[in-house]
Each structure stands twice: as C-alpha cells, then as structure tokens.
Design a protein around this motif. Sequence first.
Motif: not given
Length: 346
Positions: A216-238
């Motif tokens: 439902n949400v453009d993830v990258l646009a949402y993070l850019a607007e609300h504060g990009k993180p210093e860390y990303a942890f990918e657990t889904a494998g897609t």
Amino acid sequence: MSKMKALVVYGKEDVRLKDVDIPAYAENEVLVKVKACGICGSDLPRALDGKVHSYPIILGHEFSGVVEEVGSAVEHFQKGDRVAVAPLLPCGHCEYCKTGKPAMCEEYSFLGSRQHGAMAEYVPVKAENLVKVPDEVDFLSAALIEPITVALHGIDRVTLQSGATAVVFGAGTIGLLTLQCLKARGLGKVYVVDIVDEKLKIAKQMGADEIINAKNVDVLAYLAEHGKPEYAFETAGTPITQMQSIEAVKKLGKVVFIGTATRDFTLPPKSFEKILRGELEVTGSWMSYSAPFPGYEWTAALQYIKEKKINTELFLTHICRLEEGINAFYTLRNPEANSIKVMFEL
C-alpha cells in the motif's frame, strides 16, 4: 523401550510418522528427550520440495528437551538437565574452526538436515552443543533460542549505535526477532516492512515504532519523508527487499543480508552506484555461532528470554503434535494461516 515416534521424510511431500529405533549415543554425547521442536522456513523445501541431502531424514534443528542418558565422557551434564541445542556440528580441524569461526566450517554436519534431527522423541547430541535452560524458561520458549541467535548474529555483523534508526524488511520469525534484538540493544526507531497486515500488527505489539505495508505504501518514499535509517536488515530474501535495503539507508549506512535468497537478484546500476558514492557497508550473515562454541549468541538469547526482552508468546501461533505430520508444514507455507512459528510440542 527400544522404539520412538519420529516424523521421517521419505521424499517430496512424503512425511510419515513412524516407529523407529531410539538412536545410540557416543561417549561424548547425551540422549535428549525432545520437548519442543520448531519448523524453520528452511525445513519447508526439505519436507515439501525434495531438497534434502539424502532420504530418509528426520528434520528439526530448533529444539529443547531434557537429558535422558549421559555418555561416559560427559562431565557437565546429567540426567534431568533441561537444555536447548545448537544444531551445528563443526569439524573442528579446518582453517575456520581453528580460527574460531565455526559457522564458516567447510566440513560441517547439521542436525536436522545432514543427519537426523529433533522431530522425534529422542535425539543424540554432543555435550558441547548443549545450553542449560533454567526452570523459569519453558520448553517452547527454549526452542526459540536457535532462531533468536540467528537474529543476534545478524545485527552484530555491524557496529550498532544506541538511539540510531533501523529498518527491518520482513516480519517473519527472523525479522520479528531482529526487531526485538535491536530494541534490546538500544536502537531508537525501528521500522518494519512486510506485505501482510497480520504480521505487521504483531510487529507493532513487539515494539516496532512504525510498520509499513509495502503493498500500500512506496517504502522508499516513506522512509525518505519520515527519516532514512542508518541500518537496514533484510530478512525476507526477495529481490525487491534486497534492492530496497540498499536504497533505504542514509549515506554511510550499513546493510545486513540475513534472509536466504530464493530467486536471482539483479542490482540496478543506480543502486550499485549508491554503494560506491554513499560508501555503504554491505555484509551477509550466516547462522549464529562464535567462539568459544557455540558462542555468545546462545547465552545472550537465553538471557533475553529470561529478562522478557524477547516476547516468545506472540511467536507461537501454531502448536502441533507430531501426529499432525505434513499438515504442520502446509500450515507454515499457507499464507492464509498467518503463521509466525509452527512448533511441535512433544
């Protein structure tokens, strides 16, 4: 008594409850009476898709139980001890074992995949693979120690800064455990991204500051607007979450790939350029072991459970008996079941 119940995989989607011989144990081993054993996502292709090293095989590597018998050379365990089990069996003599990196062992075995595991009433285990479990930790929670260690090992692949912001892609077992481990380590804001509302609701209950449904949400646009993180942890494998992990973080950010890939991943030139221009730190995480074996991850995971920093109850969405057999595996694979952890209780 010489026989026990066990779930034995004989082929693709051929899982049978059988009476088999109780296995022998060596002088440096104990015989564990299994009390609880989780189904890992990695068990699904083994049981349902025929992706095993050999048949027949008893699966199960996330488990806890009670010491039933003790080998003559075992010193620090006795009958009746409550234990969790590290399933890795490193060779002990390769380059990586000798330098204290057992997860990198080139000749390892593994309970529940390369040799018989714990979806059975009894399983022999080397004494060095045991972790004592106190009375205040129940067996179902203790069987979650192994996946907790996977999450812990993953977040410790990078240096964490207290109060910083992170995003976790995937709200399955490892993603939700990663969330809680990050919170336990003092991270400030943690986003969790998934495409299943029910899992995101559980993430919120477990302490996620913000949940994002990527349908439902453009993830990258949402993070850019609300504060990009210093860390990303990918657990889904897609592939999409793998790419988003790189795109999501700030310059000088850190990206950890924990989830097992199931499809080809092509990184667009723009995203690769971000790694260069942003001087990102990108790393993988494999299993959950360190030296001295099995590692700090195992004692830390147990401590987090004791201190209620990990909420194990919310994970246990489906408790099954061995008699339910292959249906328990179907439950975990069925998206409509909204399962987090499917666990056999013996």
